[in-house]
Motif scaffolding. Structure first.
Motif, short mmCIF file in Angstrom:
data_model
loop_
_atom_site.label_atom_id
_atom_site.label_comp_id
_atom_site.label_asym_id
_atom_site.label_seq_id
_atom_site.Cartn_x
_atom_site.Cartn_y
_atom_site.Cartn_z
N CYS A 15 0.82 -1.22 0.00
CA CYS A 15 0.00 0.00 0.00
C CYS A 15 0.86 1.27 0.00
O CYS A 15 0.34 2.36 -0.20
CB CYS A 15 -0.96 0.00 1.19
N GLU A 53 1.35 12.11 13.49
CA GLU A 53 0.30 12.96 12.92
C GLU A 53 0.65 13.52 11.55
O GLU A 53 -0.21 14.00 10.82
CB GLU A 53 -0.09 14.08 13.87
N ARG A 55 1.62 11.69 9.12
CA ARG A 55 1.26 10.65 8.15
C ARG A 55 0.02 11.12 7.38
O ARG A 55 -0.96 11.56 7.98
CB ARG A 55 0.97 9.35 8.89
N LYS A 57 -3.51 11.47 5.64
CA LYS A 57 -4.82 10.92 6.02
C LYS A 57 -5.17 9.69 5.18
O LYS A 57 -5.68 8.71 5.70
CB LYS A 57 -5.90 11.99 5.90
N VAL A 58 -4.86 9.74 3.90
CA VAL A 58 -5.18 8.61 3.03
C VAL A 58 -4.47 7.33 3.53
O VAL A 58 -5.03 6.24 3.43
CB VAL A 58 -4.84 8.91 1.55
N CYS A 59 -3.29 7.49 4.06
CA CYS A 59 -2.55 6.33 4.59
C CYS A 59 -3.16 5.86 5.91
O CYS A 59 -3.34 4.66 6.12
CB CYS A 59 -1.08 6.69 4.79
N SER A 60 -3.47 6.81 6.77
CA SER A 60 -4.07 6.46 8.07
C SER A 60 -5.44 5.81 7.89
O SER A 60 -5.82 4.95 8.68
CB SER A 60 -4.21 7.71 8.94
N ASP A 61 -6.17 6.23 6.86
CA ASP A 61 -7.52 5.70 6.62
C ASP A 61 -7.52 4.34 5.93
O ASP A 61 -8.56 3.69 5.89
CB ASP A 61 -8.33 6.69 5.77
N PHE A 62 -6.38 3.92 5.38
CA PHE A 62 -6.34 2.64 4.68
C PHE A 62 -6.64 1.50 5.64
O PHE A 62 -6.10 1.44 6.73
CB PHE A 62 -4.96 2.41 4.04
N SER A 63 -7.52 0.62 5.23
CA SER A 63 -7.88 -0.54 6.03
C SER A 63 -7.59 -1.80 5.21
O SER A 63 -8.17 -1.99 4.15
CB SER A 63 -9.36 -0.48 6.40
#
Length: 87
Positions: A15, A53, A55, A57-63
């Protein structure tokens, strides 16, 4: 296909390589192209910004889910690359 969340495989990094990211990443102010290795991915394929923080958002939101990440690192890279090409 299984779409329920799964535990991310440490050391995969798919990812952080396969998709394009249009938002700024520390060290990559213009984001990254599809197939380009993120500068924040270390030699063990672990994110240097995980839990930070800065990082994106798109990376943090990846599931991670089975239908996106498959059952192996190679399968994850192939699946995410295919999804990137389709979008």
């Amino acid at each position: 296909m299984k779409t329920e969340p799964m535990t991310c495989r440490l050391g995969c990094g798919a990812c952080c390589i396969a998709p394009s990211i249009s938002s700024p990443i520390p060290g990559m102010p213009n984001g990254k192209k599809a197939g380009e290795r993120c500068i924040q991915l270390d030699e063990r394929n672990l994110c240097k910004l995980f839990g930070d923080e800065s990082r994106p958002k798109v990376c943090s939101d990846f599931s991670a889910t089975f239908d996106i990440c498959g059952s192996t690192n190679a399968e994850a890279l192939a699946l995410i690359t295919e999804l990137e090409q389709l979008t």
